[in-house]
Design a protein around this motif. Structure first.
Motif, mmCIF file in Angstrom:
data_model
loop_
_atom_site.group_PDB
_atom_site.id
_atom_site.type_symbol
_atom_site.label_atom_id
_atom_site.label_comp_id
_atom_site.label_asym_id
_atom_site.label_seq_id
_atom_site.Cartn_x
_atom_site.Cartn_y
_atom_site.Cartn_z
ATOM 1 N N ARG A 267 21.685 80.896 37.867
ATOM 2 C CA ARG A 267 21.531 81.893 36.814
ATOM 3 C C ARG A 267 20.076 81.916 36.359
ATOM 4 O O ARG A 267 19.470 80.857 36.147
ATOM 5 N N GLN A 268 19.501 83.109 36.186
ATOM 6 C CA GLN A 268 18.067 83.220 35.924
ATOM 7 C C GLN A 268 17.730 84.588 35.349
ATOM 8 O O GLN A 268 18.530 85.523 35.423
ATOM 9 N N ASP A 269 16.508 84.684 34.789
ATOM 10 C CA ASP A 269 15.997 85.982 34.355
ATOM 11 C C ASP A 269 15.798 86.872 35.572
ATOM 12 O O ASP A 269 15.433 86.404 36.656
ATOM 13 N N LEU A 270 16.021 88.171 35.385
ATOM 14 C CA LEU A 270 15.833 89.105 36.489
ATOM 15 C C LEU A 270 14.363 89.345 36.789
ATOM 16 O O LEU A 270 13.935 89.284 37.942
ATOM 17 N N LEU A 271 13.567 89.621 35.742
ATOM 18 C CA LEU A 271 12.189 90.062 35.918
ATOM 19 C C LEU A 271 11.202 89.036 35.370
ATOM 20 O O LEU A 271 11.481 88.359 34.366
ATOM 21 N N GLY B 267 17.922 89.242 46.208
ATOM 22 C CA GLY B 267 19.000 88.829 47.087
ATOM 23 C C GLY B 267 20.339 89.305 46.569
ATOM 24 O O GLY B 267 20.424 90.279 45.818
ATOM 25 N N TRP B 268 21.411 88.612 46.987
ATOM 26 C CA TRP B 268 22.759 88.951 46.558
ATOM 27 C C TRP B 268 23.417 87.709 45.967
ATOM 28 O O TRP B 268 22.976 86.584 46.197
ATOM 29 N N ALA B 269 24.496 87.931 45.213
ATOM 30 C CA ALA B 269 25.184 86.816 44.569
ATOM 31 C C ALA B 269 26.661 87.133 44.433
ATOM 32 O O ALA B 269 27.066 88.302 44.408
ATOM 33 N N ARG B 270 27.470 86.084 44.318
ATOM 34 C CA ARG B 270 28.913 86.219 44.171
ATOM 35 C C ARG B 270 29.342 86.432 42.728
ATOM 36 O O ARG B 270 30.497 86.754 42.455
ATOM 37 N N ASN B 271 28.404 86.230 41.814
ATOM 38 C CA ASN B 271 28.666 86.424 40.392
ATOM 39 C C ASN B 271 27.419 87.023 39.758
ATOM 40 O O ASN B 271 26.355 87.080 40.379
ATOM 41 N N ALA B 272 27.539 87.445 38.519
ATOM 42 C CA ALA B 272 26.409 88.091 37.830
ATOM 43 C C ALA B 272 25.432 87.022 37.346
ATOM 44 O O ALA B 272 25.487 86.567 36.204
ATOM 45 N N VAL B 273 24.507 86.626 38.219
ATOM 46 C CA VAL B 273 23.595 85.524 37.908
ATOM 47 C C VAL B 273 22.304 85.988 37.234
ATOM 48 O O VAL B 273 21.622 85.192 36.589
ATOM 49 N N TRP B 274 21.943 87.284 37.400
ATOM 50 C CA TRP B 274 20.673 87.763 36.861
ATOM 51 C C TRP B 274 20.832 88.222 35.413
ATOM 52 O O TRP B 274 21.778 88.949 35.073
ATOM 53 N N LYS B 275 19.910 87.834 34.573
ATOM 54 C CA LYS B 275 19.907 88.239 33.162
ATOM 55 C C LYS B 275 18.964 89.438 32.999
ATOM 56 O O LYS B 275 17.757 89.328 33.194
ATOM 57 N N TYR B 276 19.557 90.558 32.622
ATOM 58 C CA TYR B 276 18.827 91.813 32.497
ATOM 59 C C TYR B 276 18.294 91.961 31.074
ATOM 60 O O TYR B 276 19.012 91.767 30.098
ATOM 61 N N ASP B 277 17.011 92.321 30.972
ATOM 62 C CA ASP B 277 16.377 92.568 29.677
ATOM 63 C C ASP B 277 15.464 93.781 29.846
ATOM 64 O O ASP B 277 14.418 93.692 30.484
ATOM 65 N N SER C 274 37.574 85.644 40.020
ATOM 66 C CA SER C 274 37.249 86.684 41.005
ATOM 67 C C SER C 274 35.752 86.715 41.284
ATOM 68 O O SER C 274 34.932 86.582 40.371
ATOM 69 N N GLU C 275 35.399 86.927 42.549
ATOM 70 C CA GLU C 275 34.005 87.140 42.907
ATOM 71 C C GLU C 275 33.715 88.634 42.950
ATOM 72 O O GLU C 275 34.601 89.446 43.236
ATOM 73 N N SER C 276 32.483 89.000 42.637
ATOM 74 C CA SER C 276 32.031 90.382 42.722
ATOM 75 C C SER C 276 30.749 90.413 43.540
ATOM 76 O O SER C 276 30.081 89.392 43.718
ATOM 77 N N LEU C 277 30.402 91.602 44.042
ATOM 78 C CA LEU C 277 29.183 91.728 44.834
ATOM 79 C C LEU C 277 28.036 92.135 43.922
ATOM 80 O O LEU C 277 28.052 93.224 43.333
ATOM 81 N N ASN C 278 27.032 91.265 43.808
ATOM 82 C CA ASN C 278 25.866 91.509 42.976
ATOM 83 C C ASN C 278 24.620 91.561 43.854
ATOM 84 O O ASN C 278 24.506 90.816 44.834
ATOM 85 N N ILE C 279 23.710 92.446 43.504
ATOM 86 C CA ILE C 279 22.494 92.586 44.292
ATOM 87 C C ILE C 279 21.323 92.914 43.373
ATOM 88 O O ILE C 279 21.483 93.632 42.375
ATOM 89 N N ALA C 280 20.164 92.342 43.682
ATOM 90 C CA ALA C 280 18.920 92.654 42.964
ATOM 91 C C ALA C 280 17.832 92.858 44.009
ATOM 92 O O ALA C 280 17.470 91.912 44.724
ATOM 93 N N THR C 281 17.351 94.104 44.122
ATOM 94 C CA THR C 281 16.341 94.436 45.121
ATOM 95 C C THR C 281 15.308 95.377 44.512
ATOM 96 O O THR C 281 15.554 96.020 43.488
ATOM 97 N N SER C 282 14.147 95.469 45.156
ATOM 98 C CA SER C 282 13.068 96.350 44.696
ATOM 99 C C SER C 282 12.664 97.273 45.832
ATOM 100 O O SER C 282 13.221 97.225 46.927
ATOM 101 N N TRP C 283 11.693 98.115 45.579
ATOM 102 C CA TRP C 283 11.186 99.053 46.584
ATOM 103 C C TRP C 283 9.869 98.537 47.171
ATOM 104 O O TRP C 283 9.014 98.021 46.431
ATOM 105 N N LYS C 284 9.701 98.684 48.479
ATOM 106 C CA LYS C 284 8.474 98.225 49.130
ATOM 107 C C LYS C 284 7.246 98.871 48.525
ATOM 108 O O LYS C 284 6.207 98.230 48.333
ATOM 109 N N GLU C 285 7.363 100.172 48.267
ATOM 110 C CA GLU C 285 6.187 100.910 47.796
ATOM 111 C C GLU C 285 5.879 100.687 46.326
ATOM 112 O O GLU C 285 4.800 101.058 45.846
ATOM 113 N N LYS C 286 6.824 100.079 45.584
ATOM 114 C CA LYS C 286 6.588 99.838 44.168
ATOM 115 C C LYS C 286 7.511 98.707 43.718
ATOM 116 O O LYS C 286 8.677 98.936 43.408
ATOM 117 N N ARG C 287 6.986 97.482 43.699
ATOM 118 C CA ARG C 287 7.825 96.327 43.431
ATOM 119 C C ARG C 287 8.287 96.237 41.979
ATOM 120 O O ARG C 287 9.210 95.471 41.677
#
Length: 345
Positions: free
Chosen positions: A8-12, A22-32, A158-171
């Motif tokens: 579990r960690q901050d997103l940004l 990457g991806w995760a089986r649970n909501a590990v990213w903290k959105y702010d 229950s597991e869920s599909l979580n993903i956090a990704t950025s764009w190559k042209e603008k990280r």
């Protein structure tokens, strides 16, 4: 490829970039949203539910979204028996993040209402509740009005599909998403003067929970299905074309509430029309399906700077899916949807 994030960690970070993609089986990213390096006009937050009754052959789709420059709310009824769709929506300009969409998909309560529709979402522990109404919506068979009171259950293991990704042209442009499949649904749906009772043995929901700051032009493909397969909960989430997926794909099977990760998939959409049969295939041969469409929920918005062409197609999947341990599942006439969406905003 397929980097799994477990801590579990901050997103940004302080520069507005994802710390660990990457991806995760649970909501590990903290959105702010305060950490996002963008104007409030560019930040997008949405909760979307699709509830499908296998027995009654219909789907109810509900959108509660804040796109920064405007908020969009929508209720759609998809009649899979007739292949027809009814939808009503409303827009609030310059929402700018003021709708109160939560920073995570845990316990919360949000609501919106105007003369056209009413939407309320809430969650308390494992239960989610959807209250919706559109009194003037003309349904495909001519009945007028829809309202629903639905409870969706998400067991704590229950597991869920979580993903956090950025764009190559603008990280600093990013996509944070949680897909929750196989939510057992119970409650009532009123269509005109007729009330239908849904039960968890035949009705299933999916949540698309998303937050992000996108680039200006995007096209994505998404497919989802949930139900029971030989008395075991089964579903899948497939998605590509949106952001840089070099760290992880958004493709997975969900079997007995556990994620079985897939690599890459491709949708082969017929050039003739969206309601002709599709093929969906994976590079690892673990997902091989034909998709027989019955209804195309489509919209086409073009307002110069803002353009959106959407085809969310409902139908039935037939083919095979392979679990992580090599078990092959035979799928036949399994209801779900697949979509092709272009957005410029």
């Amino acid at each position: 490829m397929q980097h799994e994030v477990t801590e579990r960690q901050d997103l940004l970070d302080v520069k507005g970039r994802i710390i660990e993609e990457g991806w995760a089986r649970n909501a590990v990213w903290k959105y702010d949203r305060r950490m996002i390096k963008a104007s409030a006009l560019r930040i997008k937050e949405w909760d979307y539910y699709s509830v499908m009754s296998h027995e009654h052959r219909f789907s109810v789709c509900v959108t509660f979204s804040d796109l920064g420059f405007a908020a969009l709310f929508a209720i759609a009824f998809v009649d899979m028996a007739s292949g027809k769709v009814s939808q009503i929506d409303t827009i609030q300009p310059l929402s700018l993040g003021r709708l109160g969409l939560p920073a995570n998909s845990g316990d919360h309560s949000i609501a919106w209402a105007d003369k056209k529709l009413r939407i309320a979402f809430s969650r308390k522990e494992e239960r989610r509740r959807l209250l919706i109404a559109a009194p003037q919506l003309v349904l495909p068979d001519g009945r007028i009005g829809i309202d629903a009171d639905l409870t969706l259950v998400q067991p704590p293991n229950s597991e869920s599909l979580n993903i956090a990704t950025s764009w190559k042209e603008k990280r600093t442009a990013f996509y944070l998403n949680e897909k929750v499949n196989c939510l057992a649904v119970s409650g009532t749906v009123r269509l005109g003067n007729d009330q239908i009772t849904l039960g968890p043995h035949e009705s299933f929901g999916v949540l698309d929970w998303g937050r992000g700051r996108w680039t200006y032009v995007n096209r994505w493909y998404w497919a989802s299905a949930s139900g029971m397969l030989d008395d075991v909960s089964f579903g899948f989430n497939l998605g590509y074309g949106f952001s840089d997926r070099s760290s992880a794909s958004e493709n997975a099977l969900i079997y007995d509430r556990r994620i079985h990760k897939l690599d890459e998939v491709v949708f082969v959409i017929p050039p003739t029309k969206y309601t002709d049969p599709w093929t969906i295939t994976s590079n690892d041969n673990r997902f091989e399906m034909t998709f027989e469409p019955v209804a195309d929920r489509t919209s086409d918005i073009n307002m110069l700077l803002v353009k959106s062409i959407q085809h969310q197609v409902f139908g039935y999947f037939t083919g095979t899916a392979v679990l992580d341990d090599g078990t092959k599942l035979e799928i036949k006439d399994f209801p779900g949807f697949a979509e092709d969406v272009f957005n410029r905003y």
